[in-house]
Design a protein around this motif. Structure first.
Motif, PDB file in Angstrom:
ATOM      1  N   LEU A 155      29.358  22.661 -20.209  1.00  0.00           N
ATOM      2  CA  LEU A 155      29.316  24.127 -20.325  1.00  0.00           C
ATOM      3  C   LEU A 155      28.716  24.801 -19.093  1.00  0.00           C
ATOM      4  O   LEU A 155      28.901  26.001 -18.903  1.00  0.00           O
ATOM      5  N   ALA A 156      27.998  24.044 -18.281  1.00  0.00           N
ATOM      6  CA  ALA A 156      27.412  24.622 -17.067  1.00  0.00           C
ATOM      7  C   ALA A 156      28.506  25.084 -16.112  1.00  0.00           C
ATOM      8  O   ALA A 156      28.314  26.024 -15.346  1.00  0.00           O
ATOM      9  N   GLY A 157      29.657  24.425 -16.171  1.00  0.00           N
ATOM     10  CA  GLY A 157      30.778  24.806 -15.310  1.00  0.00           C
ATOM     11  C   GLY A 157      31.436  26.093 -15.743  1.00  0.00           C
ATOM     12  O   GLY A 157      31.675  26.985 -14.935  1.00  0.00           O
ATOM     13  N   ARG A 158      31.696  26.187 -17.045  1.00  0.00           N
ATOM     14  CA  ARG A 158      32.291  27.411 -17.580  1.00  0.00           C
ATOM     15  C   ARG A 158      32.271  27.360 -19.107  1.00  0.00           C
ATOM     16  O   ARG A 158      32.266  26.282 -19.695  1.00  0.00           O
ATOM     17  N   PRO A 159      32.260  28.516 -19.755  1.00  0.00           N
ATOM     18  CA  PRO A 159      32.264  28.565 -21.222  1.00  0.00           C
ATOM     19  C   PRO A 159      33.506  27.882 -21.795  1.00  0.00           C
ATOM     20  O   PRO A 159      34.539  27.789 -21.130  1.00  0.00           O
ATOM     21  N   ALA A 160      33.386  27.417 -23.046  1.00  0.00           N
ATOM     22  CA  ALA A 160      34.513  26.747 -23.681  1.00  0.00           C
ATOM     23  C   ALA A 160      34.332  26.723 -25.190  1.00  0.00           C
ATOM     24  O   ALA A 160      33.226  26.890 -25.701  1.00  0.00           O
ATOM     25  N   TYR A 161      35.413  26.499 -25.890  1.00  0.00           N
ATOM     26  CA  TYR A 161      35.353  26.309 -27.341  1.00  0.00           C
ATOM     27  C   TYR A 161      35.360  24.811 -27.618  1.00  0.00           C
ATOM     28  O   TYR A 161      35.610  23.987 -26.723  1.00  0.00           O
ATOM     29  N   GLY A 162      35.055  24.439 -28.842  1.00  0.00           N
ATOM     30  CA  GLY A 162      34.837  23.040 -29.198  1.00  0.00           C
ATOM     31  C   GLY A 162      35.927  22.085 -28.776  1.00  0.00           C
ATOM     32  O   GLY A 162      35.658  21.052 -28.148  1.00  0.00           O
ATOM     33  N   TYR A 163      37.167  22.394 -29.133  1.00  0.00           N
ATOM     34  CA  TYR A 163      38.258  21.477 -28.792  1.00  0.00           C
ATOM     35  C   TYR A 163      38.404  21.340 -27.278  1.00  0.00           C
ATOM     36  O   TYR A 163      38.641  20.246 -26.761  1.00  0.00           O
ATOM     37  N   GLU A 164      38.243  22.436 -26.570  1.00  0.00           N
ATOM     38  CA  GLU A 164      38.344  22.416 -25.111  1.00  0.00           C
ATOM     39  C   GLU A 164      37.273  21.502 -24.499  1.00  0.00           C
ATOM     40  O   GLU A 164      37.547  20.755 -23.550  1.00  0.00           O
ATOM     41  N   ILE A 165      36.071  21.546 -25.056  1.00  0.00           N
ATOM     42  CA  ILE A 165      34.997  20.662 -24.583  1.00  0.00           C
ATOM     43  C   ILE A 165      35.373  19.204 -24.832  1.00  0.00           C
ATOM     44  O   ILE A 165      35.199  18.345 -23.967  1.00  0.00           O
ATOM     45  N   THR A 166      35.912  18.932 -26.022  1.00  0.00           N
ATOM     46  CA  THR A 166      36.336  17.570 -26.351  1.00  0.00           C
ATOM     47  C   THR A 166      37.376  17.076 -25.357  1.00  0.00           C
ATOM     48  O   THR A 166      37.289  15.943 -24.865  1.00  0.00           O
ATOM     49  N   VAL A 167      38.338  17.922 -25.027  1.00  0.00           N
ATOM     50  CA  VAL A 167      39.382  17.545 -24.066  1.00  0.00           C
ATOM     51  C   VAL A 167      38.766  17.273 -22.699  1.00  0.00           C
ATOM     52  O   VAL A 167      39.085  16.267 -22.052  1.00  0.00           O
ATOM     53  N   ARG A 168      37.860  18.147 -22.253  1.00  0.00           N
ATOM     54  CA  ARG A 168      37.197  17.948 -20.952  1.00  0.00           C
ATOM     55  C   ARG A 168      36.492  16.594 -20.903  1.00  0.00           C
ATOM     56  O   ARG A 168      36.583  15.859 -19.918  1.00  0.00           O
ATOM     57  N   LEU A 169      35.750  16.301 -21.974  1.00  0.00           N
ATOM     58  CA  LEU A 169      34.997  15.054 -22.004  1.00  0.00           C
ATOM     59  C   LEU A 169      35.921  13.844 -22.009  1.00  0.00           C
ATOM     60  O   LEU A 169      35.661  12.846 -21.329  1.00  0.00           O
ATOM     61  N   ARG A 170      37.010  13.948 -22.739  1.00  0.00           N
ATOM     62  CA  ARG A 170      37.976  12.839 -22.753  1.00  0.00           C
ATOM     63  C   ARG A 170      38.584  12.639 -21.370  1.00  0.00           C
ATOM     64  O   ARG A 170      38.819  11.512 -20.947  1.00  0.00           O
ATOM     65  N   GLU A 171      38.833  13.733 -20.662  1.00  0.00           N
ATOM     66  CA  GLU A 171      39.360  13.636 -19.298  1.00  0.00           C
ATOM     67  C   GLU A 171      38.356  12.977 -18.354  1.00  0.00           C
ATOM     68  O   GLU A 171      38.736  12.396 -17.344  1.00  0.00           O
ATOM     69  N   GLN A 172      37.063  13.088 -18.693  1.00  0.00           N
ATOM     70  CA  GLN A 172      36.006  12.477 -17.889  1.00  0.00           C
ATOM     71  C   GLN A 172      35.757  11.021 -18.264  1.00  0.00           C
ATOM     72  O   GLN A 172      34.852  10.393 -17.742  1.00  0.00           O
TER      73      GLN A 172
ATOM     74  N   ASP B 165      36.354   8.173 -26.678  1.00  0.00           N
ATOM     75  CA  ASP B 165      36.113   7.940 -28.098  1.00  0.00           C
ATOM     76  C   ASP B 165      35.292   9.028 -28.777  1.00  0.00           C
ATOM     77  O   ASP B 165      34.878   8.867 -29.923  1.00  0.00           O
ATOM     78  N   ILE B 166      35.039  10.125 -28.103  1.00  0.00           N
ATOM     79  CA  ILE B 166      34.250  11.194 -28.702  1.00  0.00           C
ATOM     80  C   ILE B 166      35.108  11.947 -29.714  1.00  0.00           C
ATOM     81  O   ILE B 166      36.203  12.416 -29.394  1.00  0.00           O
ATOM     82  N   ALA B 167      34.583  12.065 -30.920  1.00  0.00           N
ATOM     83  CA  ALA B 167      35.300  12.762 -31.993  1.00  0.00           C
ATOM     84  C   ALA B 167      35.023  14.258 -31.923  1.00  0.00           C
ATOM     85  O   ALA B 167      33.909  14.679 -31.602  1.00  0.00           O
ATOM     86  N   GLU B 168      36.050  15.043 -32.249  1.00  0.00           N
ATOM     87  CA  GLU B 168      35.883  16.498 -32.268  1.00  0.00           C
ATOM     88  C   GLU B 168      34.754  16.911 -33.195  1.00  0.00           C
ATOM     89  O   GLU B 168      33.971  17.799 -32.876  1.00  0.00           O
ATOM     90  N   GLY B 169      34.684  16.271 -34.350  1.00  0.00           N
ATOM     91  CA  GLY B 169      33.649  16.617 -35.325  1.00  0.00           C
ATOM     92  C   GLY B 169      32.247  16.447 -34.769  1.00  0.00           C
ATOM     93  O   GLY B 169      31.353  17.233 -35.081  1.00  0.00           O
ATOM     94  N   THR B 170      32.060  15.437 -33.945  1.00  0.00           N
ATOM     95  CA  THR B 170      30.758  15.207 -33.323  1.00  0.00           C
ATOM     96  C   THR B 170      30.422  16.347 -32.372  1.00  0.00           C
ATOM     97  O   THR B 170      29.298  16.855 -32.357  1.00  0.00           O
ATOM     98  N   VAL B 171      31.397  16.767 -31.588  1.00  0.00           N
ATOM     99  CA  VAL B 171      31.184  17.866 -30.638  1.00  0.00           C
ATOM    100  C   VAL B 171      30.860  19.150 -31.394  1.00  0.00           C
ATOM    101  O   VAL B 171      29.905  19.865 -31.061  1.00  0.00           O
ATOM    102  N   TYR B 172      31.615  19.448 -32.462  1.00  0.00           N
ATOM    103  CA  TYR B 172      31.366  20.664 -33.238  1.00  0.00           C
ATOM    104  C   TYR B 172      29.976  20.650 -33.862  1.00  0.00           C
ATOM    105  O   TYR B 172      29.269  21.657 -33.864  1.00  0.00           O
ATOM    106  N   ALA B 173      29.558  19.504 -34.394  1.00  0.00           N
ATOM    107  CA  ALA B 173      28.233  19.400 -35.009  1.00  0.00           C
ATOM    108  C   ALA B 173      27.131  19.638 -33.977  1.00  0.00           C
ATOM    109  O   ALA B 173      26.150  20.342 -34.250  1.00  0.00           O
ATOM    110  N   LEU B 174      27.290  19.065 -32.784  1.00  0.00           N
ATOM    111  CA  LEU B 174      26.297  19.266 -31.735  1.00  0.00           C
ATOM    112  C   LEU B 174      26.274  20.709 -31.239  1.00  0.00           C
ATOM    113  O   LEU B 174      25.211  21.261 -30.963  1.00  0.00           O
ATOM    114  N   LEU B 175      27.448  21.327 -31.137  1.00  0.00           N
ATOM    115  CA  LEU B 175      27.498  22.731 -30.721  1.00  0.00           C
ATOM    116  C   LEU B 175      26.767  23.626 -31.725  1.00  0.00           C
ATOM    117  O   LEU B 175      26.030  24.533 -31.335  1.00  0.00           O
TER     118      LEU B 175
END
Length: 109
Positions: free
Chosen positions: A21-38, A42-52
């Motif tokens: 998020l330091a790079g730019r704002p995002a919504y949950g699914y977008e963050i999940t996609v970014r992380l997968r690209e990195q 194996d990061i689940a969307e549900g995990t990202v949403y819970a942490l957000l």
């Protein structure tokens, strides 16, 4: 992902999301996609949403509801000042730990 990788990731995922998020704002699914690209495939969307949600409650991110072309408005998360401070602390701690681990790896020098 091995069990050890999963356990280590759990302890750092909050900082990883804030760094994203330091790079730019995002919504949950977008963050999940970014992380997968990195490479965090194996990061689940549900995990990202819970942490957000947890980070939102702790005041580390600001949330803005933005209309979506498909379905309900999206919650776009952005790093706020408290989140930036937390992220700085995360990086300091990460540097400390990696330096100590490297010393141990090299035989305690």
């Amino acid at each position: 992902m091995t069990k050890l990788e999963t356990e280590m990731l759990k302890g750092t995922l909050e900082g990883i999301i804030l760094a994203s998020l330091a790079g730019r704002p995002a919504y949950g699914y977008e963050i999940t996609v970014r992380l997968r690209e990195q490479g965090f495939s194996d990061i689940a969307e549900g995990t990202v949403y819970a942490l957000l949600l947890r980070m939102e409650k702790r005041g580390l991110v600001d949330v803005q509801k933005v209309p979506s072309e498909k379905g309900p408005p999206r919650k776009v998360h952005s790093l706020n000042d408290e989140g930036r401070e937390y992220l700085e602390e995360f990086w300091r701690t990460w540097s400390f730990l990696t330096e100590r681990l490297e010393q141990l790896r090299e035989g305690g020098r």
